[in-house]
Scaffold this motif. Structure first.
Motif, PDB file in Angstrom:
ATOM      1  N   ASN A   1     -17.782  13.865 123.523  1.00  0.00           N
ATOM      2  CA  ASN A   1     -17.381  14.719 122.382  1.00  0.00           C
ATOM      3  C   ASN A   1     -15.902  14.562 122.039  1.00  0.00           C
ATOM      4  O   ASN A   1     -15.507  14.583 120.860  1.00  0.00           O
ATOM      5  N   ALA A   2     -15.076  14.389 123.048  1.00  0.00           N
ATOM      6  CA  ALA A   2     -13.648  14.182 122.778  1.00  0.00           C
ATOM      7  C   ALA A   2     -13.414  12.884 122.030  1.00  0.00           C
ATOM      8  O   ALA A   2     -12.648  12.830 121.044  1.00  0.00           O
ATOM      9  N   ASP A   3     -14.139  11.837 122.434  1.00  0.00           N
ATOM     10  CA  ASP A   3     -13.973  10.548 121.736  1.00  0.00           C
ATOM     11  C   ASP A   3     -14.503  10.624 120.303  1.00  0.00           C
ATOM     12  O   ASP A   3     -13.907  10.042 119.379  1.00  0.00           O
ATOM     13  N   THR A   4     -15.600  11.338 120.121  1.00  0.00           N
ATOM     14  CA  THR A   4     -16.168  11.457 118.768  1.00  0.00           C
ATOM     15  C   THR A   4     -15.213  12.196 117.825  1.00  0.00           C
ATOM     16  O   THR A   4     -14.997  11.775 116.671  1.00  0.00           O
ATOM     17  N   GLN A   5     -14.644  13.300 118.294  1.00  0.00           N
ATOM     18  CA  GLN A   5     -13.725  14.060 117.434  1.00  0.00           C
ATOM     19  C   GLN A   5     -12.456  13.256 117.116  1.00  0.00           C
ATOM     20  O   GLN A   5     -11.953  13.295 115.997  1.00  0.00           O
ATOM     21  N   LYS A   6     -11.982  12.525 118.071  1.00  0.00           N
ATOM     22  CA  LYS A   6     -10.793  11.702 117.811  1.00  0.00           C
ATOM     23  C   LYS A   6     -11.111  10.580 116.829  1.00  0.00           C
ATOM     24  O   LYS A   6     -10.285  10.223 115.979  1.00  0.00           O
ATOM     25  N   LEU A   7     -12.324  10.015 116.937  1.00  0.00           N
ATOM     26  CA  LEU A   7     -12.722   8.968 115.992  1.00  0.00           C
ATOM     27  C   LEU A   7     -12.875   9.525 114.579  1.00  0.00           C
ATOM     28  O   LEU A   7     -12.476   8.878 113.590  1.00  0.00           O
TER      29      LEU A   7
ATOM     30  N   ALA B   1     -11.213  16.780 125.904  1.00  0.00           N
ATOM     31  CA  ALA B   1     -10.625  15.871 126.885  1.00  0.00           C
ATOM     32  C   ALA B   1     -10.075  16.641 128.080  1.00  0.00           C
ATOM     33  O   ALA B   1     -10.207  16.205 129.244  1.00  0.00           O
ATOM     34  N   ASP B   2      -9.493  17.792 127.844  1.00  0.00           N
ATOM     35  CA  ASP B   2      -8.967  18.607 128.944  1.00  0.00           C
ATOM     36  C   ASP B   2     -10.094  19.151 129.823  1.00  0.00           C
ATOM     37  O   ASP B   2      -9.994  19.179 131.064  1.00  0.00           O
ATOM     38  N   LEU B   3     -11.187  19.574 129.163  1.00  0.00           N
ATOM     39  CA  LEU B   3     -12.325  20.092 129.925  1.00  0.00           C
ATOM     40  C   LEU B   3     -13.029  18.990 130.725  1.00  0.00           C
ATOM     41  O   LEU B   3     -13.579  19.247 131.811  1.00  0.00           O
ATOM     42  N   SER B   4     -13.025  17.776 130.195  1.00  0.00           N
ATOM     43  CA  SER B   4     -13.659  16.677 130.941  1.00  0.00           C
ATOM     44  C   SER B   4     -12.926  16.371 132.234  1.00  0.00           C
ATOM     45  O   SER B   4     -13.539  15.941 133.233  1.00  0.00           O
ATOM     46  N   LEU B   5     -11.629  16.636 132.248  1.00  0.00           N
ATOM     47  CA  LEU B   5     -10.851  16.416 133.472  1.00  0.00           C
ATOM     48  C   LEU B   5     -11.021  17.554 134.467  1.00  0.00           C
ATOM     49  O   LEU B   5     -10.944  17.345 135.691  1.00  0.00           O
ATOM     50  N   LYS B   6     -11.242  18.743 133.967  1.00  0.00           N
ATOM     51  CA  LYS B   6     -11.337  19.902 134.849  1.00  0.00           C
ATOM     52  C   LYS B   6     -12.774  20.236 135.245  1.00  0.00           C
ATOM     53  O   LYS B   6     -12.992  21.140 136.047  1.00  0.00           O
ATOM     54  N   SER B   7     -13.747  19.578 134.618  1.00  0.00           N
ATOM     55  CA  SER B   7     -15.166  19.844 134.943  1.00  0.00           C
ATOM     56  C   SER B   7     -15.821  18.531 135.375  1.00  0.00           C
ATOM     57  O   SER B   7     -16.308  17.757 134.532  1.00  0.00           O
ATOM     58  N   PRO B   8     -15.816  18.259 136.659  1.00  0.00           N
ATOM     59  CA  PRO B   8     -16.374  16.973 137.119  1.00  0.00           C
ATOM     60  C   PRO B   8     -17.857  16.839 136.818  1.00  0.00           C
ATOM     61  O   PRO B   8     -18.330  15.738 136.502  1.00  0.00           O
ATOM     62  N   GLU B   9     -18.608  17.959 136.883  1.00  0.00           N
ATOM     63  CA  GLU B   9     -20.034  17.879 136.636  1.00  0.00           C
ATOM     64  C   GLU B   9     -20.362  17.597 135.168  1.00  0.00           C
ATOM     65  O   GLU B   9     -21.439  17.085 134.851  1.00  0.00           O
ATOM     66  N   LEU B  10     -19.443  17.926 134.216  1.00  0.00           N
ATOM     67  CA  LEU B  10     -19.643  17.667 132.779  1.00  0.00           C
ATOM     68  C   LEU B  10     -18.582  16.704 132.239  1.00  0.00           C
ATOM     69  O   LEU B  10     -18.230  16.741 131.049  1.00  0.00           O
ATOM     70  N   HIS B  11     -18.126  15.852 133.092  1.00  0.00           N
ATOM     71  CA  HIS B  11     -17.047  14.946 132.700  1.00  0.00           C
ATOM     72  C   HIS B  11     -17.498  13.995 131.589  1.00  0.00           C
ATOM     73  O   HIS B  11     -16.761  13.810 130.583  1.00  0.00           O
ATOM     74  N   GLU B  12     -18.649  13.430 131.673  1.00  0.00           N
ATOM     75  CA  GLU B  12     -19.111  12.473 130.672  1.00  0.00           C
ATOM     76  C   GLU B  12     -19.418  13.161 129.334  1.00  0.00           C
ATOM     77  O   GLU B  12     -19.064  12.643 128.255  1.00  0.00           O
TER      78      GLU B  12
ATOM     79  N   THR C   1      -8.093  20.203 112.859  1.00  0.00           N
ATOM     80  CA  THR C   1      -9.063  20.909 113.727  1.00  0.00           C
ATOM     81  C   THR C   1      -9.778  19.925 114.650  1.00  0.00           C
ATOM     82  O   THR C   1     -10.002  20.215 115.849  1.00  0.00           O
ATOM     83  N   GLN C   2     -10.108  18.761 114.100  1.00  0.00           N
ATOM     84  CA  GLN C   2     -10.794  17.764 114.928  1.00  0.00           C
ATOM     85  C   GLN C   2      -9.883  17.246 116.046  1.00  0.00           C
ATOM     86  O   GLN C   2     -10.343  17.015 117.172  1.00  0.00           O
ATOM     87  N   ARG C   3      -8.634  17.060 115.769  1.00  0.00           N
ATOM     88  CA  ARG C   3      -7.703  16.623 116.819  1.00  0.00           C
ATOM     89  C   ARG C   3      -7.596  17.691 117.923  1.00  0.00           C
ATOM     90  O   ARG C   3      -7.602  17.368 119.128  1.00  0.00           O
ATOM     91  N   GLN C   4      -7.438  18.933 117.467  1.00  0.00           N
ATOM     92  CA  GLN C   4      -7.337  20.008 118.462  1.00  0.00           C
ATOM     93  C   GLN C   4      -8.618  20.125 119.284  1.00  0.00           C
ATOM     94  O   GLN C   4      -8.578  20.341 120.517  1.00  0.00           O
ATOM     95  N   LEU C   5      -9.759  19.961 118.641  1.00  0.00           N
ATOM     96  CA  LEU C   5     -11.038  20.031 119.352  1.00  0.00           C
ATOM     97  C   LEU C   5     -11.196  18.855 120.325  1.00  0.00           C
ATOM     98  O   LEU C   5     -11.702  19.006 121.455  1.00  0.00           O
ATOM     99  N   GLY C   6     -10.767  17.669 119.892  1.00  0.00           N
ATOM    100  CA  GLY C   6     -10.824  16.510 120.783  1.00  0.00           C
ATOM    101  C   GLY C   6      -9.932  16.674 121.995  1.00  0.00           C
ATOM    102  O   GLY C   6     -10.320  16.305 123.129  1.00  0.00           O
ATOM    103  N   ASP C   7      -8.756  17.245 121.816  1.00  0.00           N
ATOM    104  CA  ASP C   7      -7.861  17.494 122.957  1.00  0.00           C
ATOM    105  C   ASP C   7      -8.473  18.512 123.915  1.00  0.00           C
ATOM    106  O   ASP C   7      -8.361  18.378 125.161  1.00  0.00           O
ATOM    107  N   ALA C   8      -9.128  19.519 123.344  1.00  0.00           N
ATOM    108  CA  ALA C   8      -9.760  20.537 124.204  1.00  0.00           C
ATOM    109  C   ALA C   8     -10.898  19.929 125.015  1.00  0.00           C
ATOM    110  O   ALA C   8     -11.057  20.200 126.224  1.00  0.00           O
TER     111      ALA C   8
END
Length: 375
Positions: free
Chosen positions: A219-225, A203-214, A194-201
């Protein structure tokens, strides 16, 4: 002389070995060639003189008078029987032949054949083993039933029985710990997915949402860690499970096998002890004394076996306790440090814990080598 020759020819009748008349074709032909009528011509008594050739009555043969009895016509075959000497000789020869054939026919009807130890049939040895096993099983079954019904007595070593009961209770508890640890490992595996899937999600949103990229990126890095640290924790938990399973299923189970042998030896000992006590309460005579002596020997054999198995179990329990403390001490420290480092988010401490216990993590898809590595 002619009369003696006639009698000798009539008396020479062939007789078989059983004293009966020989009916072979040659004998019958010879017998029928003799005259059976009193008035028949007897060539042995006939006389032909050369002087008669010159007389007027040519061709007339003079024969002597018949000297037999006219009232009792006899036949040379019917009334004749072998003499007493011939009969005794035939009887002797037949008895000798029967004496020669007798031992040959009576040989299979002889008494029991005793074989030496080298010629014993293996089937008889197996039959004897089955007989002894049946007697022993009957005695042990009777002893167990009498103990369950409260009618029989049993030998109890209080100290050893207490140690065995503690070991059985600990085994059940260790098996329960293993089941709970396996449940935790399965749940951790599902959480990592679940954490991997959440991290991928994220990461995808950070690329598609420039205003919430950081924000999505953090959150993507935290879930992957967390998923990566979960893999490290899962390796420590699996190592803990494997070590405790080895302790329970091999080390403790081997001791439990010796305990079962000890308990069976105790039942045998009590069964033969009870049998000896029953014989000692009965009368002592020439019939019962051999049974009492045999029962005493069996009782002594099973008593020595019981004492030997009791000592073996005591030594096994002592070594098992030492080994159990050593193994569980290390495994409990591993489990505690791994859990604490994971939930504290201390990745370095978690990795250091695995290195301390020489645990190597299995990479995903690295269970089996590729065909290039095999060849």
């Amino acid at each position: 002389m002619a009369e003696e020759s006639h009698r000798s020819s009539a008396a020479e009748i062939p007789v078989t070995s059983n004293g009966e008349l020989d009916q072979s074709p040659e004998t019958v032909f010879q017998r029928d060639s003799y005259p059976s009528v009193p008035g028949a011509l007897n060539l042995s008594e006939s006389s032909v003189s050369p002087s008669n050739y010159a007389s007027t009555t040519e061709g007339i043969i003079e024969s002597g008078p018949y000297k037999g009895s006219a009232s009792l016509p006899t036949s040379p075959v019917a009334p004749v029987a072998p003499s007493s000497a011939v009969a005794s000789r035939l009887a002797r020869s037949s008895s000798d032949s029967q004496a020669e054939k007798g031992p040959m026919k009576a040989q299979p009807k002889s008494g029991a054949v005793v074989l030496s130890d080298d010629l014993k049939n293996p089937a008889m040895e197996k039959l004897d083993l089955v007989r002894k096993w049946s007697i022993n099983t009957y005695k042990c079954t009777r002893q167990i039933l009498s103990e369950k019904l409260g009618r029989g007595s049993r030998t109890v070593d209080m100290e050893l029985e207490a140690q065995i009961e503690v070991l059985r209770d600990n085994k059940r508890k260790y098996q329960q710990v293993i089941k709970l640890a396996q449940t935790l490992a399965n749940q951790l595996t599902q959480m990592m997915q679940t954490q991997r899937q959440l991290g991928d999600a994220f990461a995808d949103l950070s690329l598609k949402s420039p205003e919430l990229h950081e924000e999505f990126g953090y959150n993507a890095d935290t879930q992957k860690l967390l998923a990566k640290n979960g893999e490290t924790l899962l390796g420590a938990i699996n190592f803990f499970i494997c070590s405790v399973e080895t302790l329970v299923d091999k080390t403790i189970e081997d001791t439990m096998l010796n305990i079962k042998q000890y308990e069976f030896a105790r039942v045998e000992y009590d069964a033969y002890r009870t049998d000896l006590e029953e014989l000692n309460l009965g009368p002592r005579d020439a019939t019962t004394m051999p049974k009492i002596e045999q029962s005493q020997q069996q009782f002594q054999i099973h008593r020595e076996k019981y004492e030997r198995m009791r000592n073996d179990v005591s030594v096994k329990l002592k070594f098992l306790e030492e080994n159990k403390v050593k193994v569980l001490h290390n495994q409990l420290i591993l489990f505690h440090n791994a859990i604490a480092a994971y939930y504290a988010g201390n990745q370095q401490q978690l990795e250091q814990t695995l290195k301390q216990f020489h645990i190597k993590l299995k990479m995903p898809g690295g269970d089996s080598p590729s065909w290039l590595e095999e060849h």
